[in-house]
Write a protein that holds these residues in place. Structure first.
Motif, PDB file in Angstrom:
ATOM      1  N   THR A  21      -8.464  35.611  15.623  1.00 18.67           N
ATOM      2  CA  THR A  21      -7.011  35.447  15.078  1.00 18.67           C
ATOM      3  C   THR A  21      -6.082  36.605  16.229  1.00 18.67           C
ATOM      4  N   HIS A  22      -6.944  37.536  16.737  1.00 17.51           N
ATOM      5  CA  HIS A  22      -6.176  38.480  17.628  1.00 17.51           C
ATOM      6  C   HIS A  22      -7.163  38.891  18.615  1.00 17.51           C
ATOM      7  N   ASP A  68      -5.892  38.027  29.287  1.00 17.36           N
ATOM      8  CA  ASP A  68      -5.218  36.621  29.460  1.00 17.36           C
ATOM      9  C   ASP A  68      -6.305  35.496  29.554  1.00 17.36           C
ATOM     10  N   ALA A  69      -7.298  35.582  30.221  1.00 14.45           N
ATOM     11  CA  ALA A  69      -8.258  35.038  30.559  1.00 14.45           C
ATOM     12  C   ALA A  69      -9.103  34.570  29.305  1.00 14.45           C
ATOM     13  N   ARG A  78      -0.290  32.928  21.073  1.00 19.79           N
ATOM     14  CA  ARG A  78       0.734  32.562  19.874  1.00 19.79           C
ATOM     15  C   ARG A  78       1.677  33.593  19.793  1.00 19.79           C
ATOM     16  N   GLY A  79       1.760  34.576  20.341  1.00 17.13           N
ATOM     17  CA  GLY A  79       2.607  35.721  20.107  1.00 17.13           C
ATOM     18  C   GLY A  79       1.671  36.759  20.297  1.00 17.13           C
ATOM     19  N   ARG A  89      -5.176  31.253  17.968  1.00 27.17           N
ATOM     20  CA  ARG A  89      -5.385  30.462  17.099  1.00 27.17           C
ATOM     21  C   ARG A  89      -6.549  29.583  17.639  1.00 27.17           C
ATOM     22  N   GLY A  90      -7.663  30.219  17.748  1.00 26.05           N
ATOM     23  CA  GLY A  90      -8.801  29.918  18.396  1.00 26.05           C
ATOM     24  C   GLY A  90      -9.911  29.153  17.505  1.00 26.05           C
TER      25      GLY A  90
END
Length: 141
Positions: A21-22, A68-69, A78-79, A89-90
């Protein structure tokens, strides 16, 4: 709105599911919808302030490049939230715990939905380094 569960440490040797999620930085923690905060096992990345901890490998890539990778491997950004974590949202990861990584983090070896090892996938981005002291993972191709 997504409810964030309190982080729990998954006992060493247990297999668990993590729906990301994060993300904080390139080696975690990855916050899982199921509760755990995963520290990706066997790799080292720069801290978000750009430093590397003493006695750990220090990759050339910046903390932002590395984060970022990881975010890209987990389905893209997603923000962000107020803490600076990137929302993702993996798809579900299948992880095997190595136990506590300090604090409220679980060190774990995880597989992406396509079967690829997440630690190896991050090494292939050339933004992290293998941390031999903790490497118990597969031979990366």
């Amino acid at each position: 709105m997504l409810a964030i569960l309190a982080a729990s440490i998954v006992a060493a040797g247990q297999t668990f599911t993590c729906t990301p999620t994060h993300v904080w930085d390139g080696d975690g923690p990855i916050w899982c919808a199921e509760g755990p905060h995963v520290r990706i096992a066997g790799i080292a990345a720069r801290e978000m302030d750009g430093t590397c901890r003493t006695n750990q490998p220090c990759p050339d890539a910046s903390a932002i490049e590395t984060r970022d990778a990881l975010v890209d491997l987990l389905g893209g950004p997603r923000g962000t939230i107020s803490t600076g974590h990137v929302v993702v949202r993996g798809a579900r990861l299948t992880c095997r715990s190595e136990g506590s990584a300090g604090g409220n983090r679980t060190a774990a070896w995880c597989r992406l939905p396509n079967g690829a090892d997440l630690s190896c996938s991050m090494i292939q981005t050339r933004t992290v380094l293998r941390w031999d002291r903790y490497w118990k993972g597969p031979a990366c191709r």
